[in-house]
Write a protein that holds these residues in place. Structure first.
Motif, PDB file in Angstrom:
ATOM      1  N   THR A  26      16.494  20.954 -19.126  1.00 36.42           N
ATOM      2  CA  THR A  26      16.441  19.655 -19.804  1.00 36.42           C
ATOM      3  C   THR A  26      15.014  19.117 -20.000  1.00 36.42           C
ATOM      4  O   THR A  26      14.766  18.428 -20.977  1.00 36.42           O
ATOM      5  N   ILE A  27      14.084  19.453 -19.096  1.00 41.20           N
ATOM      6  CA  ILE A  27      12.755  18.844 -19.252  1.00 41.20           C
ATOM      7  C   ILE A  27      12.047  19.404 -20.484  1.00 41.20           C
ATOM      8  O   ILE A  27      12.282  20.541 -20.897  1.00 41.20           O
ATOM      9  N   ALA A  28      11.189  18.554 -21.048  1.00 44.26           N
ATOM     10  CA  ALA A  28      10.542  18.901 -22.318  1.00 44.26           C
ATOM     11  C   ALA A  28       9.463  19.974 -22.137  1.00 44.26           C
ATOM     12  O   ALA A  28       9.226  20.770 -23.037  1.00 44.26           O
ATOM     13  N   HIS A  29       8.806  19.999 -20.988  1.00 42.68           N
ATOM     14  CA  HIS A  29       7.657  20.886 -20.785  1.00 42.68           C
ATOM     15  C   HIS A  29       7.833  21.772 -19.553  1.00 42.68           C
ATOM     16  O   HIS A  29       7.086  21.646 -18.588  1.00 42.68           O
ATOM     17  N   PRO A  30       8.791  22.682 -19.570  1.00 45.94           N
ATOM     18  CA  PRO A  30       8.990  23.537 -18.398  1.00 45.94           C
ATOM     19  C   PRO A  30       7.824  24.501 -18.212  1.00 45.94           C
ATOM     20  O   PRO A  30       7.409  25.151 -19.178  1.00 45.94           O
ATOM     21  N   PRO A  31       7.278  24.598 -17.002  1.00 45.17           N
ATOM     22  CA  PRO A  31       6.204  25.580 -16.781  1.00 45.17           C
ATOM     23  C   PRO A  31       6.787  26.990 -16.678  1.00 45.17           C
ATOM     24  O   PRO A  31       7.922  27.169 -16.239  1.00 45.17           O
ATOM     25  N   PHE A  32       6.004  27.972 -17.095  1.00 44.18           N
ATOM     26  CA  PHE A  32       6.446  29.373 -17.025  1.00 44.18           C
ATOM     27  C   PHE A  32       6.372  29.894 -15.598  1.00 44.18           C
ATOM     28  O   PHE A  32       7.210  30.690 -15.172  1.00 44.18           O
ATOM     29  N   ALA A  33       5.341  29.482 -14.879  1.00 39.19           N
ATOM     30  CA  ALA A  33       5.105  30.001 -13.528  1.00 39.19           C
ATOM     31  C   ALA A  33       4.230  29.010 -12.776  1.00 39.19           C
ATOM     32  O   ALA A  33       3.506  28.222 -13.391  1.00 39.19           O
ATOM     33  N   PRO A  34       4.270  29.029 -11.438  1.00 38.99           N
ATOM     34  CA  PRO A  34       3.290  28.252 -10.687  1.00 38.99           C
ATOM     35  C   PRO A  34       1.919  28.925 -10.749  1.00 38.99           C
ATOM     36  O   PRO A  34       1.874  30.131 -10.996  1.00 38.99           O
ATOM     37  N   PRO A  35       0.804  28.245 -10.505  1.00 43.19           N
ATOM     38  CA  PRO A  35       0.771  26.835 -10.114  1.00 43.19           C
ATOM     39  C   PRO A  35       0.975  25.892 -11.293  1.00 43.19           C
ATOM     40  O   PRO A  35       0.632  26.215 -12.422  1.00 43.19           O
ATOM     41  N   TYR A  36       1.548  24.740 -10.975  1.00 39.87           N
ATOM     42  CA  TYR A  36       1.489  23.642 -11.930  1.00 39.87           C
ATOM     43  C   TYR A  36       1.285  22.349 -11.169  1.00 39.87           C
ATOM     44  O   TYR A  36       1.547  22.265  -9.969  1.00 39.87           O
ATOM     45  N   LEU A  37       0.762  21.384 -11.895  1.00 36.15           N
ATOM     46  CA  LEU A  37       0.363  20.119 -11.287  1.00 36.15           C
ATOM     47  C   LEU A  37       1.177  19.008 -11.940  1.00 36.15           C
ATOM     48  O   LEU A  37       1.298  18.960 -13.169  1.00 36.15           O
ATOM     49  N   LYS A  38       1.722  18.154 -11.094  1.00 40.52           N
ATOM     50  CA  LYS A  38       2.456  17.002 -11.628  1.00 40.52           C
ATOM     51  C   LYS A  38       1.608  15.751 -11.380  1.00 40.52           C
ATOM     52  O   LYS A  38       1.169  15.493 -10.266  1.00 40.52           O
ATOM     53  N   VAL A  39       1.339  15.036 -12.448  1.00 46.01           N
ATOM     54  CA  VAL A  39       0.560  13.797 -12.386  1.00 46.01           C
ATOM     55  C   VAL A  39       1.381  12.750 -13.130  1.00 46.01           C
ATOM     56  O   VAL A  39       1.396  12.734 -14.359  1.00 46.01           O
ATOM     57  N   GLY A  40       2.055  11.913 -12.395  1.00 45.97           N
ATOM     58  CA  GLY A  40       2.973  10.979 -13.055  1.00 45.97           C
ATOM     59  C   GLY A  40       4.031  11.777 -13.792  1.00 45.97           C
ATOM     60  O   GLY A  40       4.643  12.681 -13.218  1.00 45.97           O
ATOM     61  N   ALA A  41       4.224  11.488 -15.070  1.00 43.16           N
ATOM     62  CA  ALA A  41       5.243  12.196 -15.847  1.00 43.16           C
ATOM     63  C   ALA A  41       4.723  13.505 -16.429  1.00 43.16           C
ATOM     64  O   ALA A  41       5.483  14.292 -16.978  1.00 43.16           O
ATOM     65  N   LEU A  42       3.435  13.742 -16.291  1.00 40.45           N
ATOM     66  CA  LEU A  42       2.796  14.924 -16.883  1.00 40.45           C
ATOM     67  C   LEU A  42       2.974  16.144 -15.972  1.00 40.45           C
ATOM     68  O   LEU A  42       2.698  16.070 -14.779  1.00 40.45           O
TER      69      LEU A  42
END
Lengths: 237, 237
Positions: free
Chosen positions: A49-65
């Protein structure tokens, strides 16, 4: 905390380049999977459902980003943390160097897994020995020699990759040297003879107070053979 | 001309992702090596004096700025050419998608050269067959399935990767489909059954007036086996 980092706990991997930037900047970050296990990592990756699914880690969440891809994360935080030049040309150059480090890391990984990440090392050992021979003879000298030249040609002659202040490519190059020393101690000892500026940069970064404190802390994961840089004696004869 | 592109003439390769952005935007560019041969490409790469030597082509020269790394070039021109969202979160998302395409392209290349770019295909054919089997069974479905999901989860439901307007990741995904069809016609025909949105996006991009004109022109290099996507019958049984 404002910054939530999603990466495998206990593994340096690609997450380490992001951790080093946070540590050098003295900005606190929430290592979500260290605290809560790996479930939350998968949740965003598998979301339908999310608009911007990451393909793989690492990813960073900053607020809604949600920001994925290591170099992209560093591009984002680098400017905010004072770890990248301010003007556009300098930011692009820092990012370009990081993307070349990204390419190198992939090649370093594929030395031990040239056929598939789904197979054990022992199942692809013969191919790994051949690929590693090429890596040590050709690819590693080419990449590391390039970064040596970048330091040499930095107009500021500061011993750093860019300008007079430490930027995130310096931290990443430090980590590359660390990884190469772990994975290929014999080959790297030979290579380093032609990399005096890179070795000096590595040593200088290691002594930065916040980096030194981080390396001595239990936040720094150890090297081991479930990581990108791995030590197999068969690959460092 | 304002924009000078340095890339191998007659080869799609990584330069093609940059060419497609210029063509779709209708912005003219000087293909330096088409006009003058490959000498100028090497000149900047080998320079011992310039501050920002590129590691490899493609790179773009804009005035005094030299921008290397395909995704970095697209990050730069994307915003200027109206081929990326304007706000920072959207730009980072477009760049993140491009970096994941970068990863995929490297894996597609390594199917035929899993040991070394310095060896002929025939010298690493057995390893190539094994790596390609994993690529077709595991990696390609994972990457392409991811982009299919990105299109499906785009909140605009536009059939594009981002928002309602064509962005550079759409052009790049078009090129990935083109490459996969060339390299692995049999495997890709099977994969496409699960990629209806990606195939529809490909077809839509192919019909864009400027892209269609480009593909029909002699500016578009042909596919061949001195490129990233190669057709070896042994790898597509």
């Amino acid at each position: 905390m404002r910054y939530k980092l999603y990466y495998w706990p206990g593994v340096q991997g690609r997450g380490e380049y992001v951790r080093l930037a946070f540590e050098e900047a003295g900005v606190s970050y929430d290592e979500v999977a260290v605290r809560r296990g790996t479930g939350p990592i998968m949740k965003f990756m598998k979301s339908r459902t999310i608009a911007h699914p990451p393909f793989a880690p690492p990813y960073l969440k900053v607020g809604a980003l949600i920001i994925g891809q290591t170099a992209n994360i560093l591009h984002y935080v680098g400017a905010r943390f004072g770890l990248a030049p301010k003007e556009e040309g300098g930011r692009l150059w820092a990012h370009q160097l990081q993307l070349t480090i990204t390419d190198f890391i992939k090649e370093a990984h594929d030395t031990h897994h040239p056929i598939s990440g789904n197979l054990y090392f022992e199942e692809q050992k013969a191919a790994a020995i051949r690929r590693t021979a090429d890596f040590k003879k050709s690819r590693a000298p080419k990449f590391l020699g390039y970064f040596e030249r970048v330091i040499a040609q930095n107009p500021a002659r500061s011993g750093l990759t860019i300008g007079r202040r430490v930027t995130y490519p310096d931290l990443s190059l430090f980590q590359v040297v660390e990884g190469m020393r772990y994975a290929f101690p014999k080959a790297m000892a030979r290579l380093e003879k032609k990399l005096p500026l890179t070795v000096a940069l590595h040593d200088r970064i290691a002594k930065r107070p916040r980096i030194a404190a981080y390396l001595a802390s239990d936040r720094r994961p150890p090297f081991h053979n479930h990581d990108i840089f791995r030590r197999y004696p068969a690959l460092d004869r």
